[in-house]
Design a protein around this motif. Sequence first.
Motif, PDB file in Angstrom:
ATOM      1  N   UNK A 173     -24.671  26.917  36.608  1.00  0.00           N
ATOM      2  CA  UNK A 173     -23.957  27.238  37.841  1.00  0.00           C
ATOM      3  C   UNK A 173     -22.903  28.312  37.576  1.00  0.00           C
ATOM      4  N   UNK A 174     -22.953  29.431  38.319  1.00  0.00           N
ATOM      5  CA  UNK A 174     -21.935  30.488  38.131  1.00  0.00           C
ATOM      6  C   UNK A 174     -20.525  29.985  38.406  1.00  0.00           C
ATOM      7  N   UNK A 175     -20.380  28.902  39.182  1.00  0.00           N
ATOM      8  CA  UNK A 175     -19.046  28.383  39.490  1.00  0.00           C
ATOM      9  C   UNK A 175     -18.309  27.936  38.236  1.00  0.00           C
ATOM     10  N   UNK A 176     -19.058  27.498  37.220  1.00  0.00           N
ATOM     11  CA  UNK A 176     -18.412  27.087  35.974  1.00  0.00           C
ATOM     12  C   UNK A 176     -17.708  28.257  35.315  1.00  0.00           C
ATOM     13  N   UNK A 177     -18.328  29.425  35.364  1.00  0.00           N
ATOM     14  CA  UNK A 177     -17.703  30.614  34.793  1.00  0.00           C
ATOM     15  C   UNK A 177     -16.463  30.998  35.597  1.00  0.00           C
ATOM     16  N   UNK A 178     -16.552  30.893  36.918  1.00  0.00           N
ATOM     17  CA  UNK A 178     -15.406  31.244  37.759  1.00  0.00           C
ATOM     18  C   UNK A 178     -14.233  30.310  37.507  1.00  0.00           C
ATOM     19  N   UNK A 179     -14.534  29.027  37.289  1.00  0.00           N
ATOM     20  CA  UNK A 179     -13.460  28.082  36.971  1.00  0.00           C
ATOM     21  C   UNK A 179     -12.802  28.444  35.648  1.00  0.00           C
ATOM     22  N   UNK A 181     -12.607  31.400  34.311  1.00  0.00           N
ATOM     23  CA  UNK A 181     -11.796  32.606  34.500  1.00  0.00           C
ATOM     24  C   UNK A 181     -10.481  32.273  35.203  1.00  0.00           C
ATOM     25  N   UNK A 182     -10.550  31.363  36.176  1.00  0.00           N
ATOM     26  CA  UNK A 182      -9.326  30.973  36.885  1.00  0.00           C
ATOM     27  C   UNK A 182      -8.342  30.265  35.954  1.00  0.00           C
ATOM     28  N   UNK A 183      -8.855  29.619  34.924  1.00  0.00           N
ATOM     29  CA  UNK A 183      -7.988  28.932  33.968  1.00  0.00           C
ATOM     30  C   UNK A 183      -7.498  29.859  32.867  1.00  0.00           C
ATOM     31  N   UNK A 184      -7.828  31.151  32.960  1.00  0.00           N
ATOM     32  CA  UNK A 184      -7.306  32.139  32.023  1.00  0.00           C
ATOM     33  C   UNK A 184      -8.199  32.472  30.861  1.00  0.00           C
ATOM     34  N   UNK A 185      -9.416  31.975  30.865  1.00  0.00           N
ATOM     35  CA  UNK A 185     -10.333  32.270  29.766  1.00  0.00           C
ATOM     36  C   UNK A 185     -10.878  33.689  29.898  1.00  0.00           C
ATOM     37  N   UNK A 186     -11.036  34.353  28.770  1.00  0.00           N
ATOM     38  CA  UNK A 186     -11.637  35.689  28.770  1.00  0.00           C
ATOM     39  C   UNK A 186     -13.149  35.558  28.908  1.00  0.00           C
ATOM     40  N   UNK A 187     -13.810  36.705  29.062  1.00  0.00           N
ATOM     41  CA  UNK A 187     -15.274  36.664  29.186  1.00  0.00           C
ATOM     42  C   UNK A 187     -15.921  36.133  27.903  1.00  0.00           C
ATOM     43  N   UNK A 188     -15.378  36.540  26.752  1.00  0.00           N
ATOM     44  CA  UNK A 188     -15.946  36.052  25.501  1.00  0.00           C
ATOM     45  C   UNK A 188     -15.727  34.549  25.336  1.00  0.00           C
ATOM     46  N   UNK A 189     -14.527  34.064  25.688  1.00  0.00           N
ATOM     47  CA  UNK A 189     -14.265  32.631  25.601  1.00  0.00           C
ATOM     48  C   UNK A 189     -15.139  31.850  26.576  1.00  0.00           C
ATOM     49  N   UNK A 190     -15.375  32.416  27.753  1.00  0.00           N
ATOM     50  CA  UNK A 190     -16.251  31.756  28.726  1.00  0.00           C
ATOM     51  C   UNK A 190     -17.673  31.662  28.204  1.00  0.00           C
ATOM     52  N   UNK A 191     -18.138  32.737  27.611  1.00  0.00           N
ATOM     53  CA  UNK A 191     -19.494  32.718  27.075  1.00  0.00           C
ATOM     54  C   UNK A 191     -19.606  31.750  25.910  1.00  0.00           C
ATOM     55  N   UNK A 192     -18.618  31.755  25.032  1.00  0.00           N
ATOM     56  CA  UNK A 192     -18.698  30.939  23.818  1.00  0.00           C
ATOM     57  C   UNK A 192     -18.528  29.454  24.100  1.00  0.00           C
ATOM     58  N   UNK A 193     -17.700  29.079  25.069  1.00  0.00           N
ATOM     59  CA  UNK A 193     -17.385  27.673  25.285  1.00  0.00           C
ATOM     60  C   UNK A 193     -18.065  27.065  26.511  1.00  0.00           C
ATOM     61  N   UNK A 194     -18.496  27.891  27.440  1.00  0.00           N
ATOM     62  CA  UNK A 194     -19.092  27.365  28.674  1.00  0.00           C
ATOM     63  C   UNK A 194     -20.591  27.641  28.738  1.00  0.00           C
ATOM     64  N   UNK A 195     -20.988  28.875  28.422  1.00  0.00           N
ATOM     65  CA  UNK A 195     -22.386  29.276  28.602  1.00  0.00           C
ATOM     66  C   UNK A 195     -23.219  28.979  27.359  1.00  0.00           C
TER      67      UNK A 195
END
Length: 283
Positions: A173-179, A181-195
Amino acid sequence: MLTTLSISLSSFTRFLPKIPWYWWGIGGYLSIMLLLPILALISFTANLTWAEIWRITTHPVALSAYRVTFFTAIYASSINGIAGVAVAWVLVRYRFPGKEIIDGAIDLPFALPTAVAGLTLATVYAENGWIGSLLAPLGIKIAFTRLGVGLAMVFISLPFVVRTVQPVLQELEPELEEVAWCMGASRWQTFRRVILPPLIPAILTGVALGFSRAVGEYGSIVIIAGNIPFQDLIAPVLIFQRLEQFDYAGAAVIGTVMLLVSLASLLIINCLQSWGNRINQRP
């Protein structure tokens, strides 16, 4: 005697479990298509002693062929583990002209005859080919070298990674990435920890499938490689060379080694798939 035999058979059939007829059909089909060929392969080594089997298995040419085959397959599947994720990401997350054509072309190695693939790669990457002529002045030779073997393995194993990662990406779900980002995670942190965590089982499964496919490749590699021992000779080509020399026992021994490796790869793939299913079912 016939009466005794009929009585014995009738007594034996009474102890048979009540198995549905379709299970008998499936078992017979799998026995003919899988079990009998495997037994036939192993039977060629039945007349050999363990010392002779060990001598054939550990022959310097055979050991070199194993190294070229397995290590090159590992390199090729590792490259596709990165490139396949990138391709799947672009196909799932972006829209651009010609996307359907590229998406369909990913499956080209499945439909293209391996001999045609080898001929095409050898033509393009030869010293006078479109790409080979550009690399030749730099001292890089691909066709008829071990690089050509790796190139062919990358070509035929890429779809396995893309097609195993692509469905998992589509379910994220793309909403997980948006959440994130809203919590201050960078794109790399989002990819590494969420995706990345949900993708790891699919990536490993695709890499294992690509490795198995690359290990057994013959048609494209025999054309693009020089097939020289201790340089770019792979185990499947060595088996064919043994058959040309009427060394059926030697071909069977090397084939048995490849069979054991394939069974081990299949076991690893099944374990990875089971692990991925357990992870995806967690709340």
